[in-house]
Design an enzyme around this catalytic site. Structure first.
Site, short mmCIF file in Angstrom:
data_model
loop_
_atom_site.label_atom_id
_atom_site.label_comp_id
_atom_site.label_asym_id
_atom_site.label_seq_id
_atom_site.Cartn_x
_atom_site.Cartn_y
_atom_site.Cartn_z
N ASP A 4 22.23 -31.61 -7.99
CA ASP A 4 20.95 -31.92 -8.61
C ASP A 4 21.05 -32.98 -9.70
O ASP A 4 20.29 -32.97 -10.68
CB ASP A 4 20.30 -30.64 -9.18
CG ASP A 4 20.09 -29.59 -8.11
OD1 ASP A 4 19.85 -29.98 -6.95
OD2 ASP A 4 20.15 -28.39 -8.43
N GLY A 42 20.40 -36.09 -9.31
CA GLY A 42 19.39 -37.13 -9.12
C GLY A 42 19.79 -38.10 -8.01
O GLY A 42 19.35 -39.26 -7.98
N LYS A 43 20.61 -37.61 -7.09
CA LYS A 43 21.15 -38.46 -6.02
C LYS A 43 20.04 -39.10 -5.18
O LYS A 43 20.07 -40.30 -4.89
CB LYS A 43 22.07 -37.62 -5.10
CG LYS A 43 23.27 -37.02 -5.83
CD LYS A 43 24.08 -36.10 -4.94
CE LYS A 43 23.41 -34.78 -4.64
NZ LYS A 43 23.27 -33.87 -5.78
N LYS A 57 16.94 -39.85 -5.86
CA LYS A 57 16.22 -40.94 -6.54
C LYS A 57 17.02 -42.24 -6.46
O LYS A 57 16.47 -43.30 -6.13
CB LYS A 57 15.98 -40.56 -8.01
CG LYS A 57 15.50 -41.76 -8.78
CD LYS A 57 15.26 -41.62 -10.25
CE LYS A 57 15.23 -43.04 -10.80
NZ LYS A 57 14.60 -43.18 -12.09
N GLY A 79 18.41 -30.43 -1.92
CA GLY A 79 17.01 -30.76 -2.18
C GLY A 79 17.02 -32.03 -3.00
O GLY A 79 17.39 -32.00 -4.18
N HIS A 80 16.71 -33.14 -2.38
CA HIS A 80 16.79 -34.44 -3.05
C HIS A 80 15.38 -34.97 -3.31
O HIS A 80 14.62 -35.22 -2.39
CB HIS A 80 17.60 -35.43 -2.19
CG HIS A 80 19.04 -35.03 -2.05
ND1 HIS A 80 19.95 -35.77 -1.34
CD2 HIS A 80 19.73 -33.98 -2.56
CE1 HIS A 80 21.14 -35.17 -1.41
NE2 HIS A 80 21.02 -34.08 -2.13
N GLN A 109 25.06 -31.88 -2.81
CA GLN A 109 25.74 -31.02 -3.79
C GLN A 109 26.49 -31.88 -4.81
O GLN A 109 26.05 -32.98 -5.09
CB GLN A 109 26.68 -30.02 -3.10
CG GLN A 109 25.96 -28.95 -2.28
CD GLN A 109 25.48 -29.43 -0.92
OE1 GLN A 109 26.24 -29.95 -0.13
NE2 GLN A 109 24.20 -29.27 -0.65
N SER A 162 18.58 -39.21 -19.15
CA SER A 162 18.87 -39.35 -20.58
C SER A 162 17.60 -39.14 -21.40
O SER A 162 17.66 -38.71 -22.55
CB SER A 162 19.47 -40.73 -20.85
OG SER A 162 18.70 -41.71 -20.24
P1 GDP Z 1 19.50 -34.38 -6.27
O1 GDP Z 1 19.67 -33.08 -5.54
O2 GDP Z 1 20.79 -34.87 -6.84
O3 GDP Z 1 18.81 -35.45 -5.47
O4 GDP Z 1 18.58 -34.06 -7.52
P2 GDP Z 1 17.25 -33.12 -7.53
O5 GDP Z 1 16.16 -33.85 -6.86
O6 GDP Z 1 17.56 -31.76 -7.02
O7 GDP Z 1 17.02 -32.95 -9.08
C1 GDP Z 1 16.79 -34.03 -9.92
C2 GDP Z 1 15.44 -33.84 -10.61
O8 GDP Z 1 15.34 -34.68 -11.72
C3 GDP Z 1 14.26 -34.18 -9.73
O9 GDP Z 1 13.18 -33.37 -10.06
C4 GDP Z 1 13.99 -35.64 -10.09
O10 GDP Z 1 12.64 -36.02 -9.87
C5 GDP Z 1 14.29 -35.62 -11.55
N1 GDP Z 1 14.83 -36.87 -12.12
C6 GDP Z 1 15.70 -37.74 -11.55
N2 GDP Z 1 16.05 -38.69 -12.45
C7 GDP Z 1 15.39 -38.41 -13.59
C8 GDP Z 1 15.37 -39.00 -14.89
O11 GDP Z 1 16.07 -39.98 -15.18
N3 GDP Z 1 14.57 -38.41 -15.83
C9 GDP Z 1 13.82 -37.32 -15.57
N4 GDP Z 1 13.07 -36.82 -16.54
N5 GDP Z 1 13.81 -36.73 -14.35
C10 GDP Z 1 14.61 -37.26 -13.39
P1 IMO Z 2 21.80 -30.94 -3.98
O1 IMO Z 2 22.25 -31.80 -2.85
C1 IMO Z 2 22.70 -27.51 -6.53
C2 IMO Z 2 24.91 -24.20 -4.69
C3 IMO Z 2 24.19 -22.87 -4.51
C4 IMO Z 2 25.36 -21.93 -4.63
C5 IMO Z 2 26.49 -22.68 -3.94
C6 IMO Z 2 26.71 -22.29 -2.49
O2 IMO Z 2 20.32 -30.80 -4.09
O3 IMO Z 2 22.46 -31.35 -5.26
P2 IMO Z 2 25.37 -22.76 -0.23
O4 IMO Z 2 23.97 -22.44 0.15
O5 IMO Z 2 25.73 -24.20 -0.18
O6 IMO Z 2 26.37 -21.92 0.49
O7 IMO Z 2 25.47 -22.31 -1.78
O8 IMO Z 2 26.15 -24.05 -4.00
N1 IMO Z 2 24.22 -25.38 -4.09
C7 IMO Z 2 23.59 -26.31 -4.80
N2 IMO Z 2 23.34 -26.41 -6.13
N3 IMO Z 2 22.31 -28.51 -5.71
C8 IMO Z 2 22.56 -28.44 -4.39
O9 IMO Z 2 22.31 -29.47 -3.55
C9 IMO Z 2 23.19 -27.29 -3.87
N4 IMO Z 2 23.56 -26.90 -2.64
C10 IMO Z 2 24.20 -25.72 -2.79
O10 IMO Z 2 23.23 -22.68 -5.51
O11 IMO Z 2 25.72 -21.77 -5.99
MG MG Z 3 18.91 -31.12 -5.53
#
Ligand code: GDP
Ligand code: IMO
Ligand code: MG
Length: 420
Positions: free
Chosen positions: A13, A15-16, A18, A40-41, A222, A330
């Site tokens: 999570d 921010g990949k 984005k 969840g991206h 991840q 940031s």
């Molecule tokens: P990913 O799984 O690495 O793609 O990241 P997620 O989408 O799960 O989580 C990142 C969250 O931070 C999302 O809700 C994005 O919309 C948000 N986000 C990404 N970059 C920024 C940033 O620079 N600032 C803020 N405030 N939110 C951000």
């Molecule tokens: P993105 O790509 C954050 C975590 C789960 C759990 C562990 C194992 O959005 O960054 P799994 O279902 O993979 O067997 O769960 O890994 N986990 C993540 N945490 N971001 C993710 O993906 C994740 N995918 C799995 O919460 O701790």
């Molecule tokens: Mg995510």
């Protein structure tokens, strides 16, 4: 020509999604190489927000080819939901989303097994996303998996055999099967949707692109601390999230890897169980969660929050060979009087700045404190607008990690991205 890899350096999570979207115009194709719908991206642009699970994040930039690589595990039911949501918002993917024949299928019984294993672990549960990731990769490695390419061959027999085997295990675990008919219905409907897409031998496809002089971007899911080898085992996912995973998950040689973009948040989060040395249980942690909207994009679970962990980050930089850093969110720290960074771990009476074998117990973070910048950064458009205190924070991170920060993100929107 090269495959550049963008991957998470923390516990996911970062921010990949984005940044992959922002970088896509520089590439001929975007690929996912591991993980599955546990990801969840999130992407935001033109006032719209999208959450992608299995579809690569390059899908919104013109007609770029997006590929689900062999290292990915795919659930047709969830894939159908995801694709239909995108179609409803005007994005037709069938002509430019290709799927590797060697990607493994997550079966409905894999999801049940995931739940059965978790409940059997009791208080030691991993806190998985419940998407059947672990059991699917287990079947892959134990040579019992069902692959996308099997859909064109002897699929029915393979499916039946797998389900019969899974049912035996579920019965050992006394796990109820009452949800199976409903899961199977959605799954077979998903299978019909999946068949509308082009199945490819993606290792050939990607290598042909490289031979034609084109660059490819590989999108990690991840993060490094969830890698099955290098993460906080056993509280990890079941794939190699590190850079080497892009080689095995796409079929590209190590010498064809170019830039390795390591992405991290200006603080740190984790979902699910497992060690997290810099986790904050106080008001500061709560503030980070609230300001950062730190709730899982897939499960909605509140994310655990804490200060940035430079010990873990330097380890991640090492195992991935990170060549450029990308710092996210940031802006969430904009109002803090002071900001902390963990620079060592205290374990008993010993201090270390190297990641130990096990961070499960007795690791106490040693912090350095920095002056907060107390300036809203979300509307900034170039690095020369950065406040001095922020520059000092970034400089310290760069010198500790030995790699330059090349992108700073100051908000969730595509536009809120500053190239350094
Ligand atoms: P990913 O799984 O690495 O793609 O990241 P997620 O989408 O799960 O989580 C990142 C969250 O931070 C999302 O809700 C994005 O919309 C948000 N986000 C990404 N970059 C920024 C940033 O620079 N600032 C803020 N405030 N939110 C951000
Ligand atoms: P993105 O790509 C954050 C975590 C789960 C759990 C562990 C194992 O959005 O960054 P799994 O279902 O993979 O067997 O769960 O890994 N986990 C993540 N945490 N971001 C993710 O993906 C994740 N995918 C799995 O919460 O701790
Ligand atoms: Mg995510």
């Amino acid at each position: 020509m090269k495959v550049d890899v963008l991957l998470g350096l923390q516990w996911g999570d970062e921010g990949k999604g984005k940044v992959v979207d922002v970088l896509t115009p520089h590439y001929a194709a975007v690929t996912r190489f591991q993980g599955g719908p546990n990801a969840g991206h999130t992407l935001e642009f033109e006032g719209q927000k999208y959450v992608l699970r299995s579809v690569p994040s390059g899908i919104f930039q013109g007609d770029k080819v997006n590929i689900i690589g062999n290292g990915v595990v795919l659930d047709p039911a969830l894939f159908k939901t995801e694709v239909e949501q995108l179609e409803a918002s005007g994005h037709d993917l069938t002509s430019r989303l290709y799927i590797s024949r060697k990607a493994h299928l997550i079966l409905p019984t894999h999801r049940l097994l995931d739940a059965a294993y978790e409940s059997a672990k009791g208080s030691g549960k991993i806190g998985t996303t419940g998407k059947g990731i672990g059991p699917t990769y287990t079947d892959k490695v134990s040579r019992n998996g069902v692959r996308v390419g099997d859909i064109e061959l002897n699929f029915e027999e393979k499916y039946k055999n797998a389900v019969a085997r899974h049912k035996k295990i579920l019965s050992d675990y006394n796990y109820p099967l009452d949800k199976l008919p409903e899961l199977e219905k959605a799954w077979f409907e998903g299978l019909e949707k999946l068949k509308q897409f082009k199945f490819v031998d993606s290792e050939h496809y990607v290598n042909h692109l490289l031979a034609e002089g084109k660059d490819v971007l590989a999108e990690g899911a991840q993060g490094t601390m969830l890698d099955v080898d290098f993460g906080s085992y056993p509280f990890v996912t079941s794939s190699n999230t590190v850079c080497a995973g892009a080689c095995t998950g796409l079929g590209v040689a190590p010498r064809n890897i170019g830039e390795v973009f390591g992405i991290f948040k200006a603080y740190c989060t984790r979902v699910g169980s497992g060690p997290f040395p810099t986790e904050l249980f106080d008001e500061t942690g709560e503030t980070l969660r609230k300001l950062g909207h730190e709730f899982g994009a897939v499960t909605g679970r509140p994310r655990r929050c804490g200060w940035i962990d430079l010990v873990a980050l330097r380890y991640a930089v090492m195992v991935n060979g990170v060549s450029q850093l990308i710092m996210m969110k940031s802006d969430i720290l904009d109002n803090f009087d002071t900001v902390k960074a963990c620079v060592a771990y205290k374990i008993g009476d010993r201090e270390t700045d190297e990641m130990p074998f096990d961070i499960n117990e007795g690791v106490e973070p040693v912090y350095m404190e920095f002056e907060g910048w107390k300036t809203p950064m979300d509307k900034m458009t170039s690095a020369d607008q950065f406040p001095k205190a922020f520059k000092d924070y970034v400089s310290f991170i760069e010198s500790y990690l030995g790699v330059p920060v090349k992108i700073v993100s100051v908000g969730p929107d595509r536009e809120q991205t500053i190239m350094l």
